[in-house]
Write a protein that holds these residues in place. Sequence first.
Motif, PDB file in Angstrom:
ATOM      1  N   GLN A  75      -7.871  -1.593  -1.203  1.00 55.09           N
ATOM      2  CA  GLN A  75      -8.392  -2.863  -1.723  1.00 55.09           C
ATOM      3  C   GLN A  75      -8.065  -3.027  -3.201  1.00 55.09           C
ATOM      4  O   GLN A  75      -7.743  -4.128  -3.655  1.00 55.09           O
ATOM      5  N   VAL A  76      -8.120  -1.928  -3.941  1.00 55.09           N
ATOM      6  CA  VAL A  76      -7.787  -1.980  -5.372  1.00 55.09           C
ATOM      7  C   VAL A  76      -6.318  -2.362  -5.563  1.00 55.09           C
ATOM      8  O   VAL A  76      -5.981  -3.207  -6.404  1.00 55.09           O
ATOM      9  N   ALA A  77      -5.427  -1.761  -4.763  1.00 52.05           N
ATOM     10  CA  ALA A  77      -3.991  -2.069  -4.868  1.00 52.05           C
ATOM     11  C   ALA A  77      -3.727  -3.545  -4.562  1.00 52.05           C
ATOM     12  O   ALA A  77      -2.913  -4.201  -5.227  1.00 52.05           O
ATOM     13  N   LEU A  78      -4.432  -4.081  -3.572  1.00 50.03           N
ATOM     14  CA  LEU A  78      -4.253  -5.498  -3.209  1.00 50.03           C
ATOM     15  C   LEU A  78      -4.820  -6.417  -4.289  1.00 50.03           C
ATOM     16  O   LEU A  78      -4.219  -7.439  -4.638  1.00 50.03           O
ATOM     17  N   LEU A 110       0.823  -1.215   0.000  1.00 51.11           N
ATOM     18  CA  LEU A 110       0.000   0.000   0.000  1.00 51.11           C
ATOM     19  C   LEU A 110       0.858   1.266   0.000  1.00 51.11           C
ATOM     20  O   LEU A 110       0.354   2.369   0.212  1.00 51.11           O
ATOM     21  N   ALA A 111       2.175   1.069  -0.248  1.00 49.11           N
ATOM     22  CA  ALA A 111       3.109   2.210  -0.320  1.00 49.11           C
ATOM     23  C   ALA A 111       2.960   3.116   0.906  1.00 49.11           C
ATOM     24  O   ALA A 111       2.819   4.331   0.785  1.00 49.11           O
ATOM     25  N   VAL A 112       2.982   2.480   2.084  1.00 50.84           N
ATOM     26  CA  VAL A 112       2.786   3.162   3.376  1.00 50.84           C
ATOM     27  C   VAL A 112       1.637   4.178   3.329  1.00 50.84           C
ATOM     28  O   VAL A 112       1.762   5.315   3.768  1.00 50.84           O
ATOM     29  N   GLY A 113       0.519   3.736   2.767  1.00 49.35           N
ATOM     30  CA  GLY A 113      -0.697   4.552   2.764  1.00 49.35           C
ATOM     31  C   GLY A 113      -0.845   5.487   1.577  1.00 49.35           C
ATOM     32  O   GLY A 113      -1.905   6.096   1.382  1.00 49.35           O
ATOM     33  N   LYS A 114       0.201   5.610   0.744  1.00 50.59           N
ATOM     34  CA  LYS A 114       0.137   6.566  -0.378  1.00 50.59           C
ATOM     35  C   LYS A 114      -0.925   6.183  -1.410  1.00 50.59           C
ATOM     36  O   LYS A 114      -1.409   7.041  -2.142  1.00 50.59           O
ATOM     37  N   ALA A 118     -10.885  -8.885   2.456  1.00 49.30           N
ATOM     38  CA  ALA A 118     -11.990  -8.856   1.485  1.00 49.30           C
ATOM     39  C   ALA A 118     -11.526  -8.424   0.096  1.00 49.30           C
ATOM     40  O   ALA A 118     -12.148  -8.769  -0.918  1.00 49.30           O
ATOM     41  N   ALA A 119     -10.409  -7.686   0.036  1.00 47.36           N
ATOM     42  CA  ALA A 119      -9.889  -7.207  -1.255  1.00 47.36           C
ATOM     43  C   ALA A 119      -9.575  -8.351  -2.200  1.00 47.36           C
ATOM     44  O   ALA A 119      -9.576  -8.175  -3.428  1.00 47.36           O
ATOM     45  N   PHE A 120      -9.326  -9.518  -1.666  1.00 48.66           N
ATOM     46  CA  PHE A 120      -8.918 -10.653  -2.496  1.00 48.66           C
ATOM     47  C   PHE A 120     -10.092 -11.311  -3.214  1.00 48.66           C
ATOM     48  O   PHE A 120      -9.920 -12.235  -3.991  1.00 48.66           O
ATOM     49  N   ASP A 121     -11.299 -10.786  -2.965  1.00 50.33           N
ATOM     50  CA  ASP A 121     -12.478 -11.213  -3.714  1.00 50.33           C
ATOM     51  C   ASP A 121     -12.799 -10.242  -4.848  1.00 50.33           C
ATOM     52  O   ASP A 121     -13.746 -10.450  -5.604  1.00 50.33           O
ATOM     53  N   LEU A 122     -12.013  -9.189  -4.961  1.00 46.86           N
ATOM     54  CA  LEU A 122     -12.275  -8.125  -5.943  1.00 46.86           C
ATOM     55  C   LEU A 122     -11.580  -8.466  -7.264  1.00 46.86           C
ATOM     56  O   LEU A 122     -10.423  -8.865  -7.278  1.00 46.86           O
ATOM     57  N   THR A 123     -12.301  -8.337  -8.371  1.00 44.87           N
ATOM     58  CA  THR A 123     -11.719  -8.593  -9.694  1.00 44.87           C
ATOM     59  C   THR A 123     -11.690  -7.302 -10.492  1.00 44.87           C
ATOM     60  O   THR A 123     -12.716  -6.632 -10.642  1.00 44.87           O
ATOM     61  N   LEU A 124     -10.537  -6.955 -11.006  1.00 46.07           N
ATOM     62  CA  LEU A 124     -10.365  -5.731 -11.803  1.00 46.07           C
ATOM     63  C   LEU A 124     -10.429  -6.067 -13.292  1.00 46.07           C
ATOM     64  O   LEU A 124     -10.023  -7.148 -13.713  1.00 46.07           O
ATOM     65  N   SER A 125     -10.908  -5.124 -14.080  1.00 44.31           N
ATOM     66  CA  SER A 125     -10.969  -5.314 -15.534  1.00 44.31           C
ATOM     67  C   SER A 125      -9.581  -5.110 -16.140  1.00 44.31           C
ATOM     68  O   SER A 125      -8.685  -4.556 -15.507  1.00 44.31           O
TER      69      SER A 125
END
Length: 269
Positions: A208-211, A184-188, A236-243
Amino acid sequence: MTATTLPNPGFGTFRLEGDTLRDSLTTALEAGYRHVDTAQFYGNEAEVGDVLADSGIARDEIFLTTKVWHDRLVPGDLEKSVDESLERLKTDYVDLLLIHWPSPNDEVAMEDYLPALQKVKASGKARHIGVSNFTCAQLDRAVSILGRGEILTNQVEVHPFLQNRQVIEKCREHGIEVTAFMPLAVGKVMEDATLKQIAERHDASPAQVALAWLKAQDIVTFPSSTKAKNIRSNLAAFDLTLSDEEMQAIAELDRGERIADPDFAPDWD
């Protein structure tokens, strides 16, 4: 070695100590994390060991990683340092033992400390071995010393602003899994307009998007947090699918922004 060897995500413990560490790790285990990342340098192995011992979770359900600091790489001392780590962690073995940093200026030759690491694995005190913060050239050298298939992972800094593509490609060439620290780049990531926009589309957070971006690349990571809400949302981020378009937009955020760069670091790729 399979992509399921390393549970994804894990829980990172860097900079966590005392009650903060105990509370955070307990929350993470209750949320379902089963991969815990620590290191001799973090100074919290004993507390991690306490939490795991008190958790009631069977040892074989936990994937536990620790790392040997660069001042303990001399053969003989390396093995001694691992015994000390195991005593603090209250376990007979770790699932993964890493060299935390390559020896600064090759003070201890890789040809000496990597076989010592392999010896720890042969003794049963580490199920898997690997490296951290190794460059492409150092990976080539390490594989030439130990042989293909011996190094499970190279743990390196990867986040949208430092995508480390050369090292990732080199790992894949050698059949080495990539694990990403500081995802998460220390929150950046929370402040980035592109990540915010993608997050809104998914009713998610930029973190979550970064993960999810890392997971889509088969990169294992272990975000760290002291807040119960974030510990759960990171999982929960690991259930997210990006296009594909979203993945491409994140690919364009790479600006070579390295956060972990101590004075003893190798010459980065």
